[in-house]
Design a protein around this motif. Structure first.
Motif, PDB file in Angstrom:
ATOM      1  N   ALA A   4       0.864  -1.186   0.000  1.00 47.90           N
ATOM      2  CA  ALA A   4       0.000   0.000   0.000  1.00 47.90           C
ATOM      3  C   ALA A   4       0.902   1.238   0.000  1.00 47.90           C
ATOM      4  N   PRO A   5       0.576   2.243  -0.824  1.00 44.38           N
ATOM      5  CA  PRO A   5       1.416   3.447  -0.854  1.00 44.38           C
ATOM      6  C   PRO A   5       1.525   4.047   0.549  1.00 44.38           C
ATOM      7  N   LEU A   6       2.713   4.553   0.878  1.00 44.86           N
ATOM      8  CA  LEU A   6       2.944   5.092   2.224  1.00 44.86           C
ATOM      9  C   LEU A   6       1.869   6.075   2.659  1.00 44.86           C
ATOM     10  N   LYS A   7       1.481   6.967   1.747  1.00 44.93           N
ATOM     11  CA  LYS A   7       0.495   7.996   2.085  1.00 44.93           C
ATOM     12  C   LYS A   7      -0.881   7.409   2.354  1.00 44.93           C
ATOM     13  N   LEU A   8      -1.106   6.180   1.899  1.00 46.94           N
ATOM     14  CA  LEU A   8      -2.437   5.579   2.039  1.00 46.94           C
ATOM     15  C   LEU A   8      -2.459   4.446   3.067  1.00 46.94           C
ATOM     16  N   CYS A   9      -1.372   4.301   3.834  1.00 46.30           N
ATOM     17  CA  CYS A   9      -1.359   3.253   4.869  1.00 46.30           C
ATOM     18  C   CYS A   9      -2.231   3.659   6.052  1.00 46.30           C
ATOM     19  N   GLY A  10      -2.138   4.907   6.459  1.00 45.88           N
ATOM     20  CA  GLY A  10      -2.996   5.403   7.530  1.00 45.88           C
ATOM     21  C   GLY A  10      -4.430   5.515   7.049  1.00 45.88           C
ATOM     22  N   ASP A  11      -5.329   5.825   7.978  1.00 45.36           N
ATOM     23  CA  ASP A  11      -6.743   5.915   7.614  1.00 45.36           C
ATOM     24  C   ASP A  11      -6.976   7.069   6.639  1.00 45.36           C
ATOM     25  N   ASN A  12      -7.758   6.811   5.612  1.00 55.23           N
ATOM     26  CA  ASN A  12      -8.060   7.859   4.613  1.00 55.23           C
ATOM     27  C   ASN A  12      -9.309   7.505   3.833  1.00 55.23           C
ATOM     28  N   GLY A  13      -9.929   8.503   3.265  1.00 55.55           N
ATOM     29  CA  GLY A  13     -11.167   8.287   2.533  1.00 55.55           C
ATOM     30  C   GLY A  13     -10.952   7.610   1.186  1.00 55.55           C
ATOM     31  N   ALA A  14      -9.802   7.850   0.557  1.00 57.46           N
ATOM     32  CA  ALA A  14      -9.570   7.295  -0.784  1.00 57.46           C
ATOM     33  C   ALA A  14      -9.675   5.775  -0.783  1.00 57.46           C
ATOM     34  N   MET A  15      -9.102   5.142   0.244  1.00 62.80           N
ATOM     35  CA  MET A  15      -9.149   3.672   0.286  1.00 62.80           C
ATOM     36  C   MET A  15     -10.590   3.181   0.433  1.00 62.80           C
ATOM     37  N   ILE A  16     -11.417   3.979   1.114  1.00 68.39           N
ATOM     38  CA  ILE A  16     -12.831   3.618   1.261  1.00 68.39           C
ATOM     39  C   ILE A  16     -13.541   3.759  -0.091  1.00 68.39           C
ATOM     40  N   GLY A  17     -13.126   4.760  -0.854  1.00 64.76           N
ATOM     41  CA  GLY A  17     -13.682   4.929  -2.198  1.00 64.76           C
ATOM     42  C   GLY A  17     -13.301   3.774  -3.113  1.00 64.76           C
TER      43      GLY A  17
END
Lengths: 345, 241
Positions: free
Chosen positions: A299-312
């Motif tokens: 998973a890209p470093l910026k997207l490892c933490g909680d974020n809306g993009a991964m939910i999308g």
């Protein structure tokens, strides 16, 4: 050109309020994240009521910024996705209720997304998934191996029996005097130290796919306390390196064990602890030789933490399958994937 | 003016749709705290019964606290997001004032009360003037004993209102004697129709993003932290990354 499907995605399960606009499940148009770390640092960990209060301060600001940064209006959207569990119930409720209202007000379908599915789909922004796929999900609340036959199908193969890996990092962080969240700093300390303490590798030889980190945590704390009592000074970097070596050894060896039994096309590493450099480096080093037919997707470093993009991204799969929720959608703080049929828990 | 009013401050849930002074549809329940699941379906039904689309609304009115923290967040998140996403006006009204407004006797003192557990209450004292509750003692988080003593200094009858009054009726009666008037049971539940009428003439919030429930209490963690660090400030507590 075919019209893109745009999803407005909400995430508020813990201490980040995030709203994103994602096109076709793999292109981020915006991903606004308001983090509360600086607030919870005061308390050495996330205080649920404080987190819930911050979410309600942030939620409409995040929606506004997400639409502006993506340069879209409500008319451009095709659906609204939201994390409805697992997580802190008060925190989840803010995202769930906000998402339901946006869906209602603009006549958009509502997609209820499992937060852990979201973490896995953070890796979808790297490249398309190929199945079967195995995910090693490591975060502050979870440590689990998840098998996927196809998009949107999740089966747990193994998980932690006590602390999550990220939780162990935070707990030993307190002992080392590292402020919450401790993961990143301990990772850096570990790179400057050497594994000299030989902490236990719990359950590493057991014939299952489960983890345990509470024994490691206790061994670590006992070592430090013992040294304190006899007035010895231990090298903090070596302590961090020894701790991290144990965590990584256990995670990687269990992953190898699972891959021997379940040959998969891709291995996804995701979740907050997936940002750990020690873990990333070890998988990048070991996997190609041990499992040349399994591709590693970090998973890209910026997207490892909680974020809306991964939910999308996870929500887009459900959008294609018309898996929609309705106005009565509630938060489910202990939402879980099913266990793989036939697996003995 | 088309208006939607929402109160989920406590166990009762109340929703109403109004057109000017007219209540078009209203629903009030007192059956549980599952407001997250039940609120929006009830809003949808009230809107449909009123023949309105969300975009037809001019204003959203919400009971903004005090009350149950979770209940307040459900109502306020719903109202705030609806107002924001449709670019409508938002009005917050004290949950205690909204309950006091059930009493219509001109000049009457009314003391609405919500249980805050461990012998504490969220309470305020209001006087009905020109058909509206006007604050006499501002809403506060207070021990029931202290509150009873405060009320006792008023030498006139006071209507005690709210479903939680029963729990503390003894110490209150001990302090007020026959000046305590218990509200009729039908008045104990907040009515969003009443809330909507109050909200109709109130000034909408200027900064919608900043609108949050009026909890009337710091969290325990923040309270303890401030006691230990009177000089320190970590703000900003939330940062965009």
């Amino acid at each position: 050109m075919k019209k893109q499907n745009l999803i407005l995605a909400f995430e508020s399960s813990c201490d980040e309020t995030s709203v994103a606009v994602v096109a076709d499940g793999h292109q981020i148009l915006s991903n606004v994240i308001a983090t509360q770390i600086n607030s919870h640092k005061r308390f050495g960990g996330v205080v649920p009521e404080v987190a819930s209060r911050h979410h309600i301060e942030q939620i409409t600001i995040c929606i506004e910024s997400a639409l502006e940064e993506a340069n879209v209006t409500y008319d451009d959207l095709d659906a609204v996705a939201v994390t409805y569990g697992p997580g802190l119930v008060g925190a989840l409720l803010v995202g769930v209720n906000a998402a339901k209202v946006v869906a209602y007000a603009h006549h958009l379908p509502l997609i209820p997304v499992n937060h852990m599915a979201g973490h896995i789909y953070a890796a979808r922004f790297v490249k398309p998934f190929e199945f079967p796929l195995m995910a090693l999900l490591v975060s502050g609340g979870h440590t689990e191996l998840v098998y996927m036959q196809a998009d949107g199908q999740f089966e747990i193969i193994g998980e932690t029996r006590d602390d999550a890996a990220g939780e162990a990092y935070d707990k030993i962080g307190r002992v080392l005097g590292v402020s919450y969240p401790a993961g990143k700093e301990i990772d850096q300390m570990a790179h400057a130290g050497i594994d000299t303490f030989n902490f236990p590798r719990a359950m590493i030889d057991e014939d299952n796919f489960d983890f345990s980190f509470s024994g490691l945590k206790s061994a670590f704390i006992n070592t430090v306390h013992h040294a304190d009592q006899i007035g010895a000074t231990l090298d903090k970097n070596d302590l961090a390196a020894s701790f991290q070596a144990s965590v990584v050894d256990v995670l990687v060896s269990k992953t190898h064990r699972v891959l021997e039994q379940y040959p998969v096309k891709q291995l996804v590493l995701a979740g907050g602890v997936a940002a750990n450099q020690g873990l990333r480096e070890r998988l990048q080093k070991d996997l190609p030789t041990a499992f040349p037919n399994t591709e590693l997707l970090l998973a890209p470093l910026k997207l490892c933490g909680d974020n809306g993009a991964m939910i999308g991204a996870a929500g887009y799969v459900q959008y294609q399958h018309h898996q929609f929720g309705d106005a009565s959608l509630n938060a489910d703080p202990s939402l879980e994937f099913d266990w793989m049929p036939g697996m003995v828990k | 003016m088309k208006l939607l009013a929402i109160d989920t401050s406590n166990r009762p849930l109340s929703v109403a749709v109004l057109a000017d002074q007219q209540i078009l549809a209203t629903t009030t329940t007192n059956v549980g705290r599952n407001h997250s699941s039940t609120l929006l379906p009830i809003v949808e039904r009230a809107m449909t019964q009123s023949g309105l689309e969300p975009t037809d609304l001019d204003r959203i009115v919400v009971a903004a606290g005090p009350g149950s923290y979770t209940g307040l967040r459900i109502g306020v998140t719903t109202a705030k997001t609806l107002a924001f996403t449709l670019n409508k006006e938002l009005v917050g009204i004290s949950s205690l004032a909204a309950l006091a407004a059930n009493v219509v006797t001109e000049g009457q003192l009314v003391a609405p009360l919500f249980d805050a557990r461990r012998d504490n209450a969220f309470a305020g004292l209001y006087r009905i003037q020109n058909q509206r509750p006007v604050a006499v003692i501002e809403d506060q988080h207070v021990s029931v004993a202290k509150w009873a003593a405060k009320l006792a200094t008023y030498n006139e009858p006071i209507v005690l209102i709210g479903t939680d009054v029963q729990k503390y009726v003894e110490p209150l009666r001990a302090a007020l004697g026959d000046r305590l008037i218990r509200a009729r049971p039908q008045l104990d539940l907040p009515q969003a129709g009443v809330l909507g009428l109050l909200g109709q003439t109130a000034t909408p919030v200027a900064n919608l993003h900043a609108f949050v429930p009026n909890y009337l209490r710091l969290t325990q963690a923040e309270h303890d932290w401030q006691a230990k660090h009177p000089e320190k400030d970590h703000a900003p507590y939330v940062e965009k990354i």
